[in-house]
Motif scaffolding. Structure first.
Motif, PDB file in Angstrom:
ATOM      1  N   ILE A  50       0.835  -1.208   0.000  1.00 21.18           N
ATOM      2  CA  ILE A  50       0.000   0.000   0.000  1.00 21.18           C
ATOM      3  C   ILE A  50       0.865   1.252   0.000  1.00 21.18           C
ATOM      4  N   THR A  51       1.865   1.306   0.871  1.00 16.77           N
ATOM      5  CA  THR A  51       2.658   2.525   1.015  1.00 16.77           C
ATOM      6  C   THR A  51       3.552   2.787  -0.201  1.00 16.77           C
ATOM      7  N   LYS A  52       4.077   1.744  -0.817  1.00 13.93           N
ATOM      8  CA  LYS A  52       4.968   1.974  -1.959  1.00 13.93           C
ATOM      9  C   LYS A  52       4.200   2.353  -3.222  1.00 13.93           C
ATOM     10  N   SER A  53       2.879   2.120  -3.244  1.00 15.04           N
ATOM     11  CA  SER A  53       2.080   2.484  -4.412  1.00 15.04           C
ATOM     12  C   SER A  53       1.573   3.923  -4.353  1.00 15.04           C
ATOM     13  N   LEU A  54       1.810   4.620  -3.238  1.00 12.72           N
ATOM     14  CA  LEU A  54       1.300   5.979  -3.062  1.00 12.72           C
ATOM     15  C   LEU A  54       2.392   7.005  -3.361  1.00 12.72           C
ATOM     16  N   PRO A  55       2.013   8.190  -3.805  1.00 15.56           N
ATOM     17  CA  PRO A  55       2.989   9.286  -3.915  1.00 15.56           C
ATOM     18  C   PRO A  55       3.564   9.641  -2.548  1.00 15.56           C
ATOM     19  N   VAL A  56       4.696  10.329  -2.551  1.00 20.87           N
ATOM     20  CA  VAL A  56       5.416  10.582  -1.300  1.00 20.87           C
ATOM     21  C   VAL A  56       4.570  11.412  -0.342  1.00 20.87           C
ATOM     22  N   ARG A  57       3.945  12.477  -0.829  1.00 21.26           N
ATOM     23  CA  ARG A  57       3.171  13.346   0.067  1.00 21.26           C
ATOM     24  C   ARG A  57       1.986  12.596   0.656  1.00 21.26           C
ATOM     25  N   GLU A  58       1.307  11.827  -0.182  1.00 21.16           N
ATOM     26  CA  GLU A  58       0.160  11.079   0.323  1.00 21.16           C
ATOM     27  C   GLU A  58       0.603  10.002   1.310  1.00 21.16           C
ATOM     28  N   ARG A  59       1.756   9.390   1.049  1.00 17.23           N
ATOM     29  CA  ARG A  59       2.261   8.370   1.975  1.00 17.23           C
ATOM     30  C   ARG A  59       2.618   8.991   3.325  1.00 17.23           C
ATOM     31  N   LEU A  60       3.262  10.165   3.322  1.00 22.83           N
ATOM     32  CA  LEU A  60       3.607  10.825   4.583  1.00 22.83           C
ATOM     33  C   LEU A  60       2.359  11.245   5.343  1.00 22.83           C
ATOM     34  N   ARG A  61       1.334  11.696   4.619  1.00 20.93           N
ATOM     35  CA  ARG A  61       0.088  12.074   5.263  1.00 20.93           C
ATOM     36  C   ARG A  61      -0.591  10.849   5.886  1.00 20.93           C
ATOM     37  N   LEU A  62      -0.497   9.715   5.186  1.00 22.37           N
ATOM     38  CA  LEU A  62      -1.086   8.481   5.708  1.00 22.37           C
ATOM     39  C   LEU A  62      -0.335   7.980   6.934  1.00 22.37           C
ATOM     40  N   GLU A  63       0.999   8.062   6.903  1.00 21.66           N
ATOM     41  CA  GLU A  63       1.794   7.604   8.046  1.00 21.66           C
ATOM     42  C   GLU A  63       1.615   8.514   9.249  1.00 21.66           C
ATOM     43  N   ALA A  64       1.295   9.794   9.014  1.00 18.62           N
ATOM     44  CA  ALA A  64       1.029  10.699  10.140  1.00 18.62           C
ATOM     45  C   ALA A  64      -0.239  10.288  10.887  1.00 18.62           C
ATOM     46  N   LYS A  65      -1.217   9.762  10.151  1.00 21.56           N
ATOM     47  CA  LYS A  65      -2.456   9.322  10.787  1.00 21.56           C
ATOM     48  C   LYS A  65      -2.330   7.937  11.404  1.00 21.56           C
ATOM     49  N   VAL A  66      -1.426   7.110  10.829  1.00 18.04           N
ATOM     50  CA  VAL A  66      -1.185   5.760  11.371  1.00 18.04           C
ATOM     51  C   VAL A  66       0.313   5.646  11.659  1.00 18.04           C
ATOM     52  N   PRO A  67       0.772   6.105  12.821  1.00 21.77           N
ATOM     53  CA  PRO A  67       2.225   6.153  13.104  1.00 21.77           C
ATOM     54  C   PRO A  67       2.905   4.789  13.084  1.00 21.77           C
ATOM     55  N   SER A  68       2.183   3.710  13.413  1.00 22.67           N
ATOM     56  CA  SER A  68       2.831   2.383  13.443  1.00 22.67           C
ATOM     57  C   SER A  68       3.237   1.898  12.058  1.00 22.67           C
ATOM     58  N   THR A 114       1.500  -4.459  12.528  1.00 25.51           N
ATOM     59  CA  THR A 114       0.694  -5.622  12.884  1.00 25.51           C
ATOM     60  C   THR A 114      -0.585  -5.603  12.050  1.00 25.51           C
ATOM     61  N   LEU A 115      -1.466  -6.574  12.305  1.00 24.58           N
ATOM     62  CA  LEU A 115      -2.727  -6.628  11.571  1.00 24.58           C
ATOM     63  C   LEU A 115      -3.585  -5.399  11.838  1.00 24.58           C
ATOM     64  N   SER A 116      -3.523  -4.882  13.044  1.00 27.94           N
ATOM     65  CA  SER A 116      -4.287  -3.669  13.359  1.00 27.94           C
ATOM     66  C   SER A 116      -3.789  -2.472  12.546  1.00 27.94           C
ATOM     67  N   THR A 117      -2.495  -2.427  12.229  1.00 34.38           N
ATOM     68  CA  THR A 117      -1.951  -1.357  11.384  1.00 34.38           C
ATOM     69  C   THR A 117      -2.564  -1.413   9.993  1.00 34.38           C
ATOM     70  N   ASN A 156      -6.380   0.838   5.904  1.00 33.25           N
ATOM     71  CA  ASN A 156      -7.527   0.715   5.019  1.00 33.25           C
ATOM     72  C   ASN A 156      -8.678   1.617   5.428  1.00 33.25           C
ATOM     73  N   ALA A 157      -8.824   1.824   6.728  1.00 36.31           N
ATOM     74  CA  ALA A 157      -9.881   2.743   7.199  1.00 36.31           C
ATOM     75  C   ALA A 157      -9.578   4.174   6.797  1.00 36.31           C
ATOM     76  N   VAL A 158      -8.313   4.599   6.897  1.00 39.35           N
ATOM     77  CA  VAL A 158      -7.933   5.946   6.504  1.00 39.35           C
ATOM     78  C   VAL A 158      -8.091   6.134   4.992  1.00 39.35           C
ATOM     79  N   LEU A 159      -7.686   5.122   4.217  1.00 40.46           N
ATOM     80  CA  LEU A 159      -7.834   5.213   2.763  1.00 40.46           C
ATOM     81  C   LEU A 159      -9.295   5.261   2.349  1.00 40.46           C
ATOM     82  N   ALA A 160     -10.139   4.495   3.017  1.00 39.24           N
ATOM     83  CA  ALA A 160     -11.553   4.523   2.696  1.00 39.24           C
ATOM     84  C   ALA A 160     -12.193   5.851   3.052  1.00 39.24           C
ATOM     85  N   ALA A 161     -11.708   6.493   4.122  1.00 39.42           N
ATOM     86  CA  ALA A 161     -12.254   7.802   4.531  1.00 39.42           C
ATOM     87  C   ALA A 161     -11.849   8.897   3.557  1.00 39.42           C
TER      88      ALA A 161
END
Length: 446
Positions: free
Chosen positions: A407-425, A433-436, A441-446
């Motif tokens: 998931i993370t390698k398929s995203l542009p850098v800015r979008e990946r950093l924004r996603l990792e900010a919301k899910v720090p793990s 882990t599985l919860s990560t 997926n919940a953040v991407l769906a939102a």
């Protein structure tokens, strides 16, 4: 992809002529190594390996158009040597001498005060002859063949019978594959004909991770393997376990017999170790086949395993079992079998897969760390108090780390950093882990 595999047919006869044939081949190879070293100044200027082989052959072999050669004693010493065997030995000698001369040049180029020991002179070693078809090997039937060997001071054909189970297995699994030249090989006290087969396989397309089904595999010491079938959103479609209690019990008894013999003063116990190694190999083969059967059963596109580093010194009460654990052998065998069925194989970071709870609650307690798991190391206790299978928990985390990476390698850098900010793990792969995966997926769906 192109894949080459090797299968063997055991020769049922135990003839002295096989040993004599190998000895003559090694003598030929030793002679040719000396020739290649002596003529290396002229050989190294020839780029093509075919022209190198032809150049060496012109120096040693008489023909009607070439009555005089530089090394006249070759044809006399090795009378009636088959032409294909001679050319194969020349190619083998060039392959041995070439890296030696390169290492020797580097050794001379180094500072005399800093360079180490001079490279050792190349030797034939335990080389075995290649039996080229029609010239040195012909099939009489499904279970018999004729091979040309060194017998009665000349090269002549003899008939040999092959083990039926080996021939039937090759006929069943390699009938559509391309066969290469075979090698006469000795293992233990028996002689084999080693066949190399090459085939083309097309792996499945997994460019879109959303439609990918994976088989996350955790190889363990308590359970031979735990496999979880997962989708990209973290849904678990199936769970499979392989325990092999009978084989594990036999291996433990074999190791105990070795330990008892060593306590009574036996320094080396090759027969007992051979029994233990055979049982261990059987466990590895069954484990690899179970992984492939499970992946085929659920139509998995990728088999995901841990990148295990088995090197270094083993510590703890289970270090004997860790030494006998053939995890690398199982993984390589499973990868070979998976590619034949078009299934891809991927590896993820192994750190913390068993130590972290799949629900994101943190480290787990195992063995003596918890009263609930004191007598069962295959179970673990979460910080919430829930007791769960440790291998199954690890397989969830292995599968989740694969999808987090995709998931993370398929995203542009800015979008990946924004996603990792919301899910720090998700920032650090060793803490996923599985919860990560579910959170991503919940953040991407939102």
């Amino acid at each position: 992809m192109r894949q080459t595999v090797m299968y063997s047919k055991r020769i049922r006869e135990r003839c002295r002529v096989f040993q004599d044939t190998a000895a003559v081949y090694r003598a030929v190879l030793t002679y040719l190594i000396d020739v290649c070293v002596s003529e290396w100044d002229a050989v190294k200027g020839i780029r093509s390996s075919v022209y190198r082989q032809a150049y060496i052959e012109k120096l040693i072999h008489h023909t009607a158009k070439r009555p005089l050669v530089r090394y006249e004693d070759f044809d006399t010493r090795f009378y009636k040597l088959p032409s294909y065997l001679r050319r194969g030995a020349v190619s083998k000698a060039l392959g041995i001498v070439s890296p030696y001369m390169r290492s020797l040049e580097n050794w001379y180029a180094e500072d005399p005060k800093e360079r180490g020991q001079k490279p050792g002179y190349p030797k034939a070693g335990y080389s075995f002859p290649c039996m080229y078809r029609m010239d040195m090997y012909r099939e009489n039937g499904p279970y018999s063949a004729k091979i040309k060997v060194y017998i009665r001071n000349t090269w002549d054909w003899i008939s040999v019978s092959l083990r039926k189970s080996d021939a039937d297995y090759i006929q069943r699994h390699c009938d559509v594959l391309e066969e290469s030249a075979l090698v006469l090989q000795k293992r233990g006290k028996c002689w084999y004909l080693d066949f190399a087969y090459t085939g083309e396989y097309e792996l499945r397309n997994v460019s879109d991770y959303q439609g990918t089904i994976i088989a996350a595999v955790d190889l363990g010491l308590n359970n031979a393997a735990a496999v979880s079938i997962m989708c990209h959103d973290g849904t678990v479609l199936g769970r499979e376990f392989l325990k092999l209690p009978c084989e594990t019990d036999c291996l433990r008894h074999a190791v105990n017999r070795i330990r008892k013999a060593q306590q009574h003063g036996a320094g080396k116990t090759p027969r007992l170790w051979a029994i233990a190694d055979g049982i261990n190999d059987d466990i590895s083969v069954k484990t690899a086949q179970f992984i492939i059967d499970t992946a085929i059963k659920y139509n998995a596109d990728v088999i995901v395993m841990e990148h295990l580093d088995s090197g270094g010194k083993k510590h703890g009460s289970k270090k004997q079992r860790l030494h006998l654990w053939k995890s690398q052998y199982v993984q390589s065998m499973a990868e070979l079998k998976a590619h034949r069925h078009g299934i891809r194989v991927s590896r993820v970071n192994a750190w913390g897969t068993s130590r972290l709870a799949y629900d994101g609650s943190g480290p787990v307690l195992r063995g003596k760390e918890s009263e609930k798991t004191r007598n069962n190391y295959s179970l673990c206790e979460f910080t919430t108090g829930k007791v769960y299978n440790c291998d199954l928990n690890a397989s969830y985390n292995i599968g989740a780390r694969y999808f987090v990476r995709e998931i993370t390698k398929s995203l542009p850098v800015r979008e990946r950093l924004r996603l990792e900010a919301k899910v720090p793990s998700a920032c650090k792969r060793s803490t996923c882990t599985l919860s990560t995966l579910i959170s991503l997926n919940a953040v991407l769906a939102a």
